[in-house]
Design a protein around this motif. Structure first.
Motif, PDB file in Angstrom:
ATOM      1  N   LEU A 130       1.181   1.649   5.373  1.00  0.00           N
ATOM      2  CA  LEU A 130       2.376   1.617   4.518  1.00  0.00           C
ATOM      3  C   LEU A 130       3.106   0.275   4.567  1.00  0.00           C
ATOM      4  O   LEU A 130       3.644  -0.175   3.557  1.00  0.00           O
ATOM      5  CB  LEU A 130       3.325   2.765   4.912  1.00  0.00           C
ATOM      6  N   PHE A 131       3.124  -0.353   5.745  1.00  0.00           N
ATOM      7  CA  PHE A 131       3.907  -1.595   5.863  1.00  0.00           C
ATOM      8  C   PHE A 131       3.121  -2.773   6.419  1.00  0.00           C
ATOM      9  O   PHE A 131       3.694  -3.779   6.808  1.00  0.00           O
ATOM     10  CB  PHE A 131       5.143  -1.347   6.744  1.00  0.00           C
ATOM     11  N   CYS A 132       1.785  -2.652   6.517  1.00  0.00           N
ATOM     12  CA  CYS A 132       0.959  -3.771   6.980  1.00  0.00           C
ATOM     13  C   CYS A 132      -0.418  -3.641   6.348  1.00  0.00           C
ATOM     14  O   CYS A 132      -0.693  -2.663   5.663  1.00  0.00           O
ATOM     15  CB  CYS A 132       0.857  -3.792   8.513  1.00  0.00           C
ATOM     16  N   GLY A 133      -1.297  -4.628   6.609  1.00  0.00           N
ATOM     17  CA  GLY A 133      -2.604  -4.636   5.947  1.00  0.00           C
ATOM     18  C   GLY A 133      -3.692  -3.947   6.740  1.00  0.00           C
ATOM     19  O   GLY A 133      -4.869  -4.011   6.371  1.00  0.00           O
ATOM     20  N   CYS A 134      -3.340  -3.244   7.832  1.00  0.00           N
ATOM     21  CA  CYS A 134      -4.368  -2.595   8.657  1.00  0.00           C
ATOM     22  C   CYS A 134      -5.034  -1.447   7.898  1.00  0.00           C
ATOM     23  O   CYS A 134      -4.397  -0.780   7.096  1.00  0.00           O
ATOM     24  CB  CYS A 134      -3.758  -2.053   9.941  1.00  0.00           C
ATOM     25  N   SER A 135      -6.309  -1.211   8.248  1.00  0.00           N
ATOM     26  CA  SER A 135      -7.077  -0.158   7.583  1.00  0.00           C
ATOM     27  C   SER A 135      -6.583   1.236   7.997  1.00  0.00           C
ATOM     28  O   SER A 135      -6.183   1.456   9.136  1.00  0.00           O
ATOM     29  CB  SER A 135      -8.551  -0.298   7.959  1.00  0.00           C
ATOM     30  N   THR A 136      -6.644   2.171   7.053  1.00  0.00           N
ATOM     31  CA  THR A 136      -6.266   3.555   7.326  1.00  0.00           C
ATOM     32  C   THR A 136      -7.482   4.418   7.647  1.00  0.00           C
ATOM     33  O   THR A 136      -7.357   5.627   7.785  1.00  0.00           O
ATOM     34  CB  THR A 136      -5.583   4.171   6.088  1.00  0.00           C
ATOM     35  N   ALA A 137      -8.676   3.781   7.774  1.00  0.00           N
ATOM     36  CA  ALA A 137      -9.901   4.570   7.975  1.00  0.00           C
ATOM     37  C   ALA A 137      -9.797   5.437   9.219  1.00  0.00           C
ATOM     38  O   ALA A 137      -9.279   5.016  10.245  1.00  0.00           O
ATOM     39  CB  ALA A 137     -11.101   3.639   8.085  1.00  0.00           C
ATOM     40  N   PHE A 138     -10.309   6.666   9.103  1.00  0.00           N
ATOM     41  CA  PHE A 138     -10.245   7.644  10.195  1.00  0.00           C
ATOM     42  C   PHE A 138     -11.470   7.494  11.074  1.00  0.00           C
ATOM     43  O   PHE A 138     -12.550   7.178  10.606  1.00  0.00           O
ATOM     44  CB  PHE A 138     -10.183   9.054   9.589  1.00  0.00           C
ATOM     45  N   GLY A 139     -11.295   7.695  12.390  1.00  0.00           N
ATOM     46  CA  GLY A 139     -12.454   7.802  13.277  1.00  0.00           C
ATOM     47  C   GLY A 139     -12.895   6.514  13.964  1.00  0.00           C
ATOM     48  O   GLY A 139     -13.909   6.507  14.653  1.00  0.00           O
ATOM     49  N   ALA A 140     -12.151   5.409  13.796  1.00  0.00           N
ATOM     50  CA  ALA A 140     -12.519   4.162  14.469  1.00  0.00           C
ATOM     51  C   ALA A 140     -12.153   4.270  15.960  1.00  0.00           C
ATOM     52  O   ALA A 140     -11.332   5.105  16.341  1.00  0.00           O
ATOM     53  CB  ALA A 140     -11.783   3.003  13.835  1.00  0.00           C
TER      54      ALA A 140
ATOM     55  N   PRO B  85       7.991  -5.396   8.237  1.00  0.00           N
ATOM     56  CA  PRO B  85       7.245  -4.525   7.328  1.00  0.00           C
ATOM     57  C   PRO B  85       7.250  -5.066   5.900  1.00  0.00           C
ATOM     58  O   PRO B  85       8.231  -5.662   5.461  1.00  0.00           O
ATOM     59  CB  PRO B  85       8.048  -3.216   7.387  1.00  0.00           C
ATOM     60  N   VAL B  86       6.134  -4.870   5.207  1.00  0.00           N
ATOM     61  CA  VAL B  86       6.059  -5.181   3.768  1.00  0.00           C
ATOM     62  C   VAL B  86       5.512  -3.930   3.086  1.00  0.00           C
ATOM     63  O   VAL B  86       4.441  -3.433   3.460  1.00  0.00           O
ATOM     64  CB  VAL B  86       5.112  -6.372   3.498  1.00  0.00           C
ATOM     65  N   LEU B  87       6.223  -3.406   2.089  1.00  0.00           N
ATOM     66  CA  LEU B  87       5.847  -2.123   1.480  1.00  0.00           C
ATOM     67  C   LEU B  87       4.559  -2.229   0.665  1.00  0.00           C
ATOM     68  O   LEU B  87       4.372  -3.161  -0.109  1.00  0.00           O
ATOM     69  CB  LEU B  87       6.994  -1.628   0.590  1.00  0.00           C
ATOM     70  N   ASN B  88       3.687  -1.238   0.828  1.00  0.00           N
ATOM     71  CA  ASN B  88       2.406  -1.134   0.117  1.00  0.00           C
ATOM     72  C   ASN B  88       2.641  -0.525  -1.279  1.00  0.00           C
ATOM     73  O   ASN B  88       3.013   0.644  -1.398  1.00  0.00           O
ATOM     74  CB  ASN B  88       1.482  -0.245   0.971  1.00  0.00           C
ATOM     75  N   GLY B  89       2.414  -1.323  -2.323  1.00  0.00           N
ATOM     76  CA  GLY B  89       2.682  -0.878  -3.692  1.00  0.00           C
ATOM     77  C   GLY B  89       1.832   0.304  -4.119  1.00  0.00           C
ATOM     78  O   GLY B  89       2.282   1.188  -4.858  1.00  0.00           O
ATOM     79  N   GLU B  90       0.590   0.339  -3.619  1.00  0.00           N
ATOM     80  CA  GLU B  90      -0.317   1.438  -3.967  1.00  0.00           C
ATOM     81  C   GLU B  90       0.223   2.771  -3.421  1.00  0.00           C
ATOM     82  O   GLU B  90       0.106   3.816  -4.085  1.00  0.00           O
ATOM     83  CB  GLU B  90      -1.710   1.133  -3.394  1.00  0.00           C
TER      84      GLU B  90
ATOM     85  N   VAL C 143       3.332   3.559  -3.083  1.00  0.00           N
ATOM     86  CA  VAL C 143       4.426   3.970  -3.975  1.00  0.00           C
ATOM     87  C   VAL C 143       3.845   4.605  -5.235  1.00  0.00           C
ATOM     88  O   VAL C 143       4.324   5.634  -5.725  1.00  0.00           O
ATOM     89  CB  VAL C 143       5.328   2.771  -4.339  1.00  0.00           C
ATOM     90  N   ARG C 144       2.779   4.003  -5.764  1.00  0.00           N
ATOM     91  CA  ARG C 144       2.141   4.509  -6.977  1.00  0.00           C
ATOM     92  C   ARG C 144       1.658   5.961  -6.767  1.00  0.00           C
ATOM     93  O   ARG C 144       1.910   6.838  -7.594  1.00  0.00           O
ATOM     94  CB  ARG C 144       0.942   3.612  -7.315  1.00  0.00           C
ATOM     95  N   LEU C 145       0.973   6.197  -5.633  1.00  0.00           N
ATOM     96  CA  LEU C 145       0.460   7.544  -5.352  1.00  0.00           C
ATOM     97  C   LEU C 145       1.593   8.531  -5.081  1.00  0.00           C
ATOM     98  O   LEU C 145       1.551   9.681  -5.522  1.00  0.00           O
ATOM     99  CB  LEU C 145      -0.501   7.505  -4.153  1.00  0.00           C
ATOM    100  N   ALA C 146       2.624   8.080  -4.367  1.00  0.00           N
ATOM    101  CA  ALA C 146       3.752   8.961  -4.049  1.00  0.00           C
ATOM    102  C   ALA C 146       4.463   9.390  -5.332  1.00  0.00           C
ATOM    103  O   ALA C 146       4.817  10.564  -5.506  1.00  0.00           O
ATOM    104  CB  ALA C 146       4.720   8.253  -3.103  1.00  0.00           C
ATOM    105  N   VAL C 147       4.656   8.433  -6.241  1.00  0.00           N
ATOM    106  CA  VAL C 147       5.336   8.746  -7.508  1.00  0.00           C
ATOM    107  C   VAL C 147       4.479   9.715  -8.326  1.00  0.00           C
ATOM    108  O   VAL C 147       4.983  10.675  -8.914  1.00  0.00           O
ATOM    109  CB  VAL C 147       5.636   7.449  -8.308  1.00  0.00           C
ATOM    110  N   ARG C 148       3.164   9.507  -8.321  1.00  0.00           N
ATOM    111  CA  ARG C 148       2.271  10.406  -9.054  1.00  0.00           C
ATOM    112  C   ARG C 148       2.411  11.835  -8.532  1.00  0.00           C
ATOM    113  O   ARG C 148       2.521  12.791  -9.312  1.00  0.00           O
ATOM    114  CB  ARG C 148       0.830   9.921  -8.893  1.00  0.00           C
ATOM    115  N   ALA C 149       2.429  11.982  -7.201  1.00  0.00           N
ATOM    116  CA  ALA C 149       2.550  13.320  -6.599  1.00  0.00           C
ATOM    117  C   ALA C 149       3.886  13.958  -6.967  1.00  0.00           C
ATOM    118  O   ALA C 149       3.945  15.129  -7.357  1.00  0.00           O
ATOM    119  CB  ALA C 149       2.399  13.231  -5.083  1.00  0.00           C
TER     120      ALA C 149
END
Ligand code: ADP
Ligand code: MG
Ligand code: ZN
Length: 491
Positions: free
Chosen positions: A23-33, A51-56, A58-64
């Motif tokens: 959400l606030f950095c460029g680290c991967s969200t992949a599960f299981g590492a 922190p820097v907000l992830n625009g994507e 926000v896009r998914l949250a607004v869609r939901a």
């Protein structure tokens, strides 16, 4: 059980947004590492990291939020929720508090049931409809994860720290464990079809807390609630709530009082148990997050989100019934997952008869399908299924043989025609050949043939069966039927 109490349930759902990065950095969200390999100064909470907000996200949250009928705020804010826990090295979680990005949605659900509010939904089934209001949807970051299963060591894994979540806070509008489970299923379906969440309860990317209280029937003051936490299956949520309702009734009937607390579910013993008291409400000392500017979501952004919204499961179901003439049941089975629905539509389009294709997918293909999150492993392509049924249409093979050919096709990229040639099967459609066999069967069963002619019409099935047996199931049952009737002089 006393009948004079009404159960009241409100759900809080956390759903992980399917972004590539946190959400606030460029680290991967992949599960299981391996633990602590997807981390950086920001999600480790090191001093000075910003922190820097992830625009994507926000896009998914607004869609939901839009899919749940919420209004989107043009101006919202992130807030710090302060508490200490080993999986939260910053000492606070960035969430939204008094200014969430969305408010006031709803979810309509239908559960089997009887009583005055039940309505007939067709096919002889009565259902109760519930309009469950949603207070808000807000964004927040997830914490890390503690593992205590390593002997005398514990591991703090911060790979999940900073993963984007939405929290969907429901009003206390639900009235039973069954309603709560149906609300969760409906909500998960929506998020999965939106491509916002993978709906995986085991991996914890879709989690629910259930608040449960009871009150005397006819009153509207809320009773003291308990909160059921960390239950990772819909079935268990349903059972845990049902149990919790009876436990609270027993406490009140005994002259006791409900203690506000957090409880867990013990599936083995089928009961809830106290985890910690919540009587003195924790003060999180929320304040506006000073490291992030207010979140401005403009009308154009909302319009784009509306425009990009995939078809919702209930709309897809209704369309499958209207457009393809599927039964409501078939439509609900074929919309169990977005990939299954897309597979069905592609095969139906290539073939032309959606009902036939739908039946075949339900009867044969679905049992071989594995669903993992948004992915589905389907053992055949839509084209293979469509081509297979064209061969049935052209009387090249029977419906029964189609199943045999399907079994050989699965997990290969061969064409159905190829497989048929290899298996050396073909349908006996030659009418004179079928006629010869019919004559033979009639001669061999002369007595039954007389009875059939005399009006014992049920015997026709026996004759068709005998001919089919003789041809090893390769004749067209329709042609056999016609031929037998003609030879016996039946209408
Ligand atoms: P928190 O649990 O974080 O303290 P709230 O007090 O806002 O936050 O409550 C959150 C959830 O609890 C909501 O989903 C709400 O519907 C539900 N809830 C609140 N009071 C009750 C109650 N008395 N009985 C059942 N559910 C309740
Ligand atoms: Mg709560
Ligand atoms: Zn990071």
């Amino acid at each position: 059980m006393s009948k004079s109490y009404e159960p009241v349930i409100g759900l809080e759902v956390h759903a992980q947004l399917l972004t590539r990065t946190k959400l606030f950095c460029g680290c991967s969200t992949a599960f299981g590492a391996p633990p602590n390999t997807h981390v950086c100064p920001t999600c480790l909470g090191l001093p000075g990291a910003l922190p820097v907000l992830n625009g994507e996200a926000v896009r998914l949250a607004v869609r939901a939020a839009l899919a749940l009928g919420c209004t989107i705020r043009n101006h919202s804010r992130f807030a710090r929720k302060n508490y200490f826990y080993p999986d939260l090295p910053k000492g606070y979680q960035i969430s939204q508090f008094d200014e969430p990005f969305s408010d006031d949605g709803f979810l309509d659900i239908h559960v089997p049931g009887a009583g005055p509010s039940a309505v007939d939904v067709g096919e002889g089934e009565n259902k109760i409809s519930r309009h469950a209001r949603i207070q808000r949807v807000h964004m927040e970051e997830d914490a890390g994860k503690n593992f205590h299963d390593k002997g005398d060591e514990s591991i703090v894994d911060l790979n999940r720290s900073g993963t984007p979540l939405i929290e969907i806070v429901g009003h206390p509008d639900l009235r039973s464990g069954a309603e709560a489970a149906e609300y969760l299923r409906t909500l998960r379906d929506i998020l999965v079809f939106l491509g916002v969440n993978d709906g995986n309860l085991e991996e914890g990317s879709f989690r629910c807390d259930a608040n449960v209280s009871i009150r005397p029937v006819g009153t509207d003051t809320l009773g003291t609630r308990t909160e059921l936490k960390n239950i990772n299956s819909f079935k268990f949520v349903e059972k845990a709530i049902a149990h919790e309702i009876s436990r609270q009734i027993a406490v009140l009937d005994d002259g006791g009082r409900i203690v506000q607390e957090t409880r867990g579910w013990n599936e083995k013993e089928s009961k809830t148990y106290s985890l910690r008291s919540k009587e003195t409400a924790q003060d999180y000392r929320y304040f506006p997050e000073p490291d992030l500017p207010p979140l401005i979501i403009d009308e154009a952004f909302v319009e784009t989100a509306r425009h990009e919204m995939p078809e919702l499961p209930r709309n897809k179901r209704a369309r499958f019934v209207a457009e393809y003439k599927l039964t409501p049941y078939a439509a609900s089975v074929l919309t169990m997952h977005p990939r299954v629905a897309a597979f069905f539509e592609e095969a139906a389009m290539l073939h032309g008869d959606a009902v036939k294709i739908g039946n075949f997918i339900q009867a044969e293909v679905l049992r071989d399908v594995t669903l993992t999150g948004l992915d589905a492993q389907i053992p055949v392509s839509a084209k293979q299924v469509a081509d297979l049924w064209k061969l049935v249409d052209d009387d090249k093979i029977s419906g029964k043989q189609a199943k045999e050919v399907y079994a050989k096709l699965a997990k290969t990229n061969r064409s159905p025609g190829d497989v048929i040639a290899e298996l050396g099967i073909s349908q006996v459609t030659d009418r004179s050949q079928i006629e010869d066999i019919c004559r033979k069967i009639i001669d061999a069963n002369a007595k039954s043939a007389e009875q059939l002619k005399a009006g014992k019409t049920g015997l026709i099935g026996f004759f068709v069966g005998q001919v089919m047996k003789e041809t090893k199931g390769s004749a067209s049952p329709q042609v056999v039927n016609e031929t037998l009737k003609r030879l016996l002089g039946l209408p």
